[in-house]
Design a protein around this motif. Structure first.
Motif, short mmCIF file in Angstrom:
data_model
loop_
_atom_site.label_atom_id
_atom_site.label_comp_id
_atom_site.label_asym_id
_atom_site.label_seq_id
_atom_site.Cartn_x
_atom_site.Cartn_y
_atom_site.Cartn_z
N SER A 10 39.02 28.03 39.54
CA SER A 10 38.53 28.49 40.84
C SER A 10 39.60 28.35 41.92
CB SER A 10 37.29 27.69 41.25
OG SER A 10 36.25 27.88 40.30
N PHE A 11 40.31 27.23 41.89
CA PHE A 11 41.36 27.00 42.88
C PHE A 11 42.49 28.00 42.73
CE2 PHE A 11 45.55 25.02 43.69
CZ PHE A 11 45.46 24.95 45.09
N LEU A 12 42.97 28.18 41.49
CA LEU A 12 44.11 29.06 41.27
C LEU A 12 43.79 30.51 41.62
CD1 LEU A 12 45.50 27.62 37.90
CD2 LEU A 12 46.54 27.43 40.16
N THR A 13 42.62 30.97 41.18
CA THR A 13 42.29 32.37 41.42
C THR A 13 41.99 32.65 42.89
OG1 THR A 13 40.02 31.88 40.71
CG2 THR A 13 41.50 32.90 39.09
N SER A 14 41.76 31.60 43.67
CA SER A 14 41.56 31.79 45.11
C SER A 14 42.88 32.06 45.83
CB SER A 14 40.89 30.55 45.72
OG SER A 14 41.80 29.44 45.73
N LEU A 15 43.99 31.90 45.13
CA LEU A 15 45.32 32.08 45.72
C LEU A 15 45.84 33.51 45.60
CD1 LEU A 15 47.04 28.80 44.43
CD2 LEU A 15 45.92 29.19 46.63
N GLY A 16 45.01 34.41 45.09
CA GLY A 16 45.44 35.80 44.98
C GLY A 16 46.48 36.02 43.90
N TYR A 17 47.51 36.78 44.23
CA TYR A 17 48.53 37.12 43.24
C TYR A 17 49.21 35.87 42.66
CZ TYR A 17 48.15 41.77 45.34
OH TYR A 17 47.67 42.98 45.80
N TYR A 40 38.28 41.73 38.43
CA TYR A 40 37.15 41.57 39.35
C TYR A 40 37.64 41.51 40.79
CZ TYR A 40 33.41 39.08 41.84
OH TYR A 40 32.47 38.68 42.76
N LEU A 41 38.76 40.80 41.01
CA LEU A 41 39.35 40.74 42.35
C LEU A 41 39.81 42.12 42.81
CD1 LEU A 41 41.49 37.45 42.13
CD2 LEU A 41 39.21 37.75 43.13
N VAL A 42 40.30 42.92 41.87
CA VAL A 42 40.68 44.30 42.20
C VAL A 42 39.43 45.08 42.63
CG1 VAL A 42 41.56 46.48 41.28
CG2 VAL A 42 42.68 44.33 40.66
N ASP A 46 40.26 42.51 46.86
CA ASP A 46 41.05 41.36 47.28
C ASP A 46 42.52 41.51 46.91
OD1 ASP A 46 38.74 40.26 48.25
OD2 ASP A 46 38.40 38.97 46.51
N VAL A 47 42.79 42.19 45.80
CA VAL A 47 44.16 42.44 45.35
C VAL A 47 44.24 43.88 44.87
CG1 VAL A 47 44.56 40.03 44.66
CG2 VAL A 47 43.71 41.67 42.97
N SER A 48 45.46 44.41 44.78
CA SER A 48 45.63 45.76 44.26
C SER A 48 45.79 45.71 42.74
CB SER A 48 46.87 46.42 44.87
OG SER A 48 48.06 45.82 44.39
N PHE A 49 45.51 46.83 42.08
CA PHE A 49 45.64 46.88 40.62
C PHE A 49 47.09 46.64 40.21
CE2 PHE A 49 46.11 48.80 36.47
CZ PHE A 49 44.93 48.44 35.82
N ALA A 50 48.03 47.34 40.86
CA ALA A 50 49.46 47.19 40.52
C ALA A 50 49.92 45.76 40.75
CB ALA A 50 50.29 48.17 41.34
N GLY A 51 49.47 45.15 41.86
CA GLY A 51 49.86 43.77 42.15
C GLY A 51 49.32 42.79 41.13
N ALA A 52 48.08 43.03 40.68
CA ALA A 52 47.48 42.17 39.66
C ALA A 52 48.23 42.28 38.35
CB ALA A 52 46.01 42.52 39.47
N VAL A 53 48.62 43.51 37.97
CA VAL A 53 49.39 43.70 36.74
C VAL A 53 50.74 43.01 36.84
CG1 VAL A 53 50.56 45.41 35.28
CG2 VAL A 53 48.24 45.85 36.11
#
Length: 203
Positions: A10-17, A40-42, A46-53
């Motif tokens: 939960s903590f890590l995924t709250s930090l975005g990319y 799910y964040l995409v 909250d984040v872009s698809f390219a940024g998540a990849v």
């Protein structure tokens, strides 16, 4: 222990990319879960698809480089003793070593899609002192499509991202079959190249 991992996740995924990359580097939480949540964040915007990849690729690659260097500097005795702390089981490492010895460095790409040896294959590459740049290239080339698949599935699932195993099954099986086919083609090519080299030396 489960609550600790959940809190960490939960903590890590709250930090975005940055959190996506770090969660993959930690290697405590399965990458499929992290990438599905990134999807799910995409979906939430909250984040872009390219940024998540990109974050998934960086985090996954760094995690595998860590295992590679563990094999390179620690060797098999070190991994037998401490591998359990990075969730590497001895039986998986045994399989990975046999695969690497039999098929060579090219198996680094194909093995990324096969559950039993997906993470463990980095270790025999390090033990065998495979050059780190080809190792990194093979790893990145495999992690990019894997990240795209699970982030896309997580985006489609939305709030149901925890159902990723069920959703991914129809896609993962063909990926494994394709990886095996690529490995077979690579093995045939390698053998033919060696035979051609031997013929040239004998002339």
């Amino acid at each position: 222990m489960h609550e600790v991992i959940q809190s960490m996740f939960s903590f890590l995924t709250s930090l975005g990319y940055v959190g996506i990359a770090l969660a993959l580097m930690v290697e405590v939480i399965p990458s499929e879960i992290v990438l599905a949540y990134a999807g799910y964040l995409v979906a939430r915007g909250d984040v872009s698809f390219a940024g998540a990849v990109a974050a998934g690729t960086i985090g996954g690659t760094v995690a595998q480089l860590f295992l590679y260097w563990m094999g390179y500097y620690g060797g098999r005795p070190f991994l037998d003793q401490y591998g359990k702390y990075v969730l590497i089981q001895k039986k998986h490492l045994d399989v990975a070593e046999r695969w690497f010895a039999k098929f060579g460095p090219g198996v680094i790409f194909s093995a990324r899609f096969i559950p039993v040896v997906r993470h463990a294959i980095s270790i025999p590459a390090g033990i065998a002192r495979m050059k780190w740049l080809p190792f990194a290239i093979y790893t990145v080339l495999a992690i990019i499509p894997w990240s795209i698949l699970f982030i896309w599935l997580g985006e489609q699932l939305g709030q149901r991202w925890r159902q990723i195993d069920e959703m991914a099954a129809p896609y993962v099986r063909p990926a494994i079959a394709a990886a095996v086919a690529v490995a077979a083609i690579y093995i045939v090519w390698q053998r033919r190249r060696r035979a051609a080299d031997e013929n040239e030396r004998m002339k």
